[in-house]
Design a protein around this motif. Structure first.
Motif, mmCIF file in Angstrom:
data_model
loop_
_atom_site.group_PDB
_atom_site.id
_atom_site.type_symbol
_atom_site.label_atom_id
_atom_site.label_comp_id
_atom_site.label_asym_id
_atom_site.label_seq_id
_atom_site.Cartn_x
_atom_site.Cartn_y
_atom_site.Cartn_z
ATOM 1 N N ASP A 275 0.850 -1.283 0.179
ATOM 2 C CA ASP A 275 -0.205 0.108 0.107
ATOM 3 C C ASP A 275 0.779 1.173 0.120
ATOM 4 O O ASP A 275 0.281 2.308 -0.663
ATOM 5 C CB ASP A 275 -0.966 -0.060 1.219
ATOM 6 C CG ASP A 275 -2.114 -0.967 1.097
ATOM 7 O OD1 ASP A 275 -2.254 -1.592 0.081
ATOM 8 O OD2 ASP A 275 -2.538 -1.424 2.064
ATOM 9 N N LYS B 83 -2.318 6.203 -5.096
ATOM 10 C CA LYS B 83 -2.690 5.907 -3.935
ATOM 11 C C LYS B 83 -4.246 6.563 -3.487
ATOM 12 O O LYS B 83 -5.000 5.761 -2.938
ATOM 13 C CB LYS B 83 -1.641 6.659 -2.698
ATOM 14 C CG LYS B 83 -0.605 5.867 -2.553
ATOM 15 C CD LYS B 83 0.357 6.568 -1.591
ATOM 16 C CE LYS B 83 1.795 6.061 -1.562
ATOM 17 N NZ LYS B 83 2.809 6.835 -0.627
ATOM 18 N N GLN B 84 -4.420 7.569 -4.190
ATOM 19 C CA GLN B 84 -5.850 8.364 -4.100
ATOM 20 C C GLN B 84 -6.691 7.426 -4.992
ATOM 21 O O GLN B 84 -7.810 7.289 -4.420
ATOM 22 C CB GLN B 84 -5.735 9.693 -4.608
ATOM 23 C CG GLN B 84 -5.048 10.612 -3.549
ATOM 24 C CD GLN B 84 -5.908 10.766 -2.333
ATOM 25 O OE1 GLN B 84 -6.907 10.612 -2.037
ATOM 26 N NE2 GLN B 84 -4.972 10.698 -0.873
ATOM 27 N N LYS C 220 -7.763 4.426 -2.985
ATOM 28 C CA LYS C 220 -8.848 4.664 -2.091
ATOM 29 C C LYS C 220 -10.297 4.870 -2.726
ATOM 30 O O LYS C 220 -11.333 4.315 -2.354
ATOM 31 C CB LYS C 220 -8.494 6.190 -1.460
ATOM 32 C CG LYS C 220 -7.187 5.913 -0.444
ATOM 33 C CD LYS C 220 -7.039 7.269 0.195
ATOM 34 C CE LYS C 220 -5.801 7.238 1.117
ATOM 35 N NZ LYS C 220 -5.542 8.571 1.905
ATOM 36 N N LEU C 221 -10.180 5.648 -3.958
ATOM 37 C CA LEU C 221 -11.595 5.844 -4.790
ATOM 38 C C LEU C 221 -12.170 4.413 -5.167
ATOM 39 O O LEU C 221 -13.485 4.197 -5.009
ATOM 40 C CB LEU C 221 -11.401 6.665 -5.833
ATOM 41 C CG LEU C 221 -11.006 8.263 -5.764
ATOM 42 C CD1 LEU C 221 -10.792 8.785 -6.730
ATOM 43 C CD2 LEU C 221 -12.098 8.758 -4.790
ATOM 44 N N LYS D 209 -11.575 1.465 -3.832
ATOM 45 C CA LYS D 209 -12.038 0.771 -2.723
ATOM 46 C C LYS D 209 -13.390 1.184 -2.349
ATOM 47 O O LYS D 209 -14.275 0.544 -1.661
ATOM 48 C CB LYS D 209 -11.064 0.836 -1.653
ATOM 49 C CG LYS D 209 -9.778 0.213 -1.701
ATOM 50 C CD LYS D 209 -8.865 0.381 -0.512
ATOM 51 C CE LYS D 209 -7.664 -0.115 -0.697
ATOM 52 N NZ LYS D 209 -6.461 -0.045 0.370
ATOM 53 N N SER D 210 -13.781 2.437 -2.480
ATOM 54 C CA SER D 210 -14.861 3.071 -1.900
ATOM 55 C C SER D 210 -16.356 2.652 -2.697
ATOM 56 O O SER D 210 -17.356 2.946 -2.395
ATOM 57 C CB SER D 210 -14.856 4.507 -1.711
ATOM 58 O OG SER D 210 -14.885 5.233 -3.081
ATOM 59 N N TYR E 23 -12.352 -4.383 -6.374
ATOM 60 C CA TYR E 23 -10.808 -3.837 -6.406
ATOM 61 C C TYR E 23 -10.055 -4.886 -5.538
ATOM 62 O O TYR E 23 -10.513 -5.131 -4.664
ATOM 63 C CB TYR E 23 -10.862 -2.455 -5.782
ATOM 64 C CG TYR E 23 -9.475 -1.889 -5.635
ATOM 65 C CD1 TYR E 23 -8.596 -1.786 -6.851
ATOM 66 C CD2 TYR E 23 -8.821 -1.557 -4.516
ATOM 67 C CE1 TYR E 23 -7.067 -1.110 -6.639
ATOM 68 C CE2 TYR E 23 -7.422 -1.266 -4.467
ATOM 69 C CZ TYR E 23 -6.897 -1.019 -5.626
ATOM 70 O OH TYR E 23 -5.246 -0.677 -5.503
#
Length: 350
Positions: A190, A198-199, A202-203, A205-206, A212
């Motif tokens: 990670d 990295k951003q 996060k998106l 995963k959301s 993902y």
């Protein structure tokens, strides 16, 4: 399956132009009785090529004369402004006007990107289009890789949208309900990668629209770990062309080794069915045809150096895209996301 398909072809683009596009067009209509092709390019050149193949009067090969050509050296912005009568532009216009359901070109990638973006426009909520294509893996099914060069640099939001579009394309092509999606990175941990990657992670995963699986490295591309691999266009283009180069190198070395000794040639004859099967599996020609997804129409980019077999593969990929109704499915998914306010609405469509 649709009863009738009409596809516009840029006959003059690429390294070989009509030398590869004309035989491919003839083979396509002979192979697919429900297919009509609109041949955009120099009428004299195309007519001459069709005559040599006894196909000049074929009812499903319709010539659309275009006096201009977008060369490989033409700057994209200049092509957009000054090449409105080119084979590439006319092919795209035919899609916009509804005369064709898809466009195929092996011409200047940058010019095709600019023209397609301008002529067809983006689907609602999508920031940038992406080039997507499949490559073989250790498993029976391929992996879909995007972006392959339409966008050199991508922010997190763009990579997130690529993940959604890639999931839709792979899901339809592979008949998978929730395709596995990975971000291509310099490591699987990670902490690896730049801030944009990295951003994007996060998106992804959301949202429920992306299955993902985390990061994957270049060595994982062919493992079958993912059904979709997302990356920036610069990285994707280099990765794809490196893969194709390695495949050609291996086959070249293998063929050269077999010619060195008579016993090797005898062995090759015995193994011929296996060798043919292997070659068919890794031959880049069968994977030719990268779709420019995110637009209000279907555009398939063929390799600039595509042979007639490779250009035929691109035509067939365009036909599959039409039958799967990819733009409609992408639009419906992004509308659903916006309706649920799952993602900040202000970030869409900028």
């Amino acid at each position: 399956m649709l009863t009738h398909l009409t596809i516009a072809l840029d006959m003059m683009g690429g390294d070989y132009g009509p030398r590869s596009s004309i035989p491919a067009a003839v083979n396509a209509v002979n192979k697919h009785p429900n297919l009509t092709l609109l041949l955009c390019g120099n009428e004299v050149v195309i007519s001459d090529g069709l005559s040599k193949l006894d196909s000049l009067n074929h009812p499903r090969l319709i010539i659309k004369h275009c006096p201009e050509v977008v060369t490989n050296s033409c700057e994209p912005a200049l092509a957009l402004r000054n090449k409105k009568a080119s084979s590439m532009r006319i092919a795209l216009d035919l899609v916009k006007e509804g005369q064709a359901q898809a466009c195929v070109s092996s011409g200047n990638t940058g010019a095709l990107f600019f023209m397609a973006h301008y002529v067809l426009k983006m689907l609602p909520g999508i920031k940038r289009p992406a080039l997507i294509s499949s490559v073989p893996t250790e498993k029976k099914q391929p992996v879909y890789l995007l972006d392959l060069g339409a966008n050199v640099h991508c922010d997190a939001e763009t990579l997130f949208q690529f993940g959604i579009m890639g999931s839709i394309v792979a899901g339809q092509a592979l008949s998978i309900e929730r395709p596995k999606v990975c971000l291509l990175n310099i490591g699987s941990e990670d902490i690896k990668g730049h801030e944009g990657i990295k951003q994007a992670a996060k998106l992804m995963k959301s949202t429920e629209h992306i299955n993902y699986q985390g990061y994957c490295e270049g060595s994982d591309m062919f493992s079958g770990k993912a059904d979709v691999i997302v990356c920036e266009g610069f990285v994707g283009n280099v990765a794809l062309k490196t893969c194709e180069g390695i495949a050609k190198l291996i086959m070249h070395k293998f063929t050269k080794a077999l010619k060195k000794h008579v016993l090797y040639r005898i062995l090759a004859l015995a193994l011929r069915p296996v060798i043919k099967k292997l070659y068919k599996r890794v031959n880049p020609d069968q994977y030719n045809g990268a779709s420019l997804v995110g637009l209000r129409g279907i555009v398939v980019k063929s390799h600039g150096n595509a042979s007639n077999k490779a250009f035929l593969a691109a035509i067939e990929e365009a036909a599959r895209e039409v039958e799967r109704r990819i733009p409609e499915k992408i639009q419906a998914t992004f509308a659903q996301i916006a309706a649920k306010s799952e993602h900040p609405p202000s970030s869409f469509g900028k």
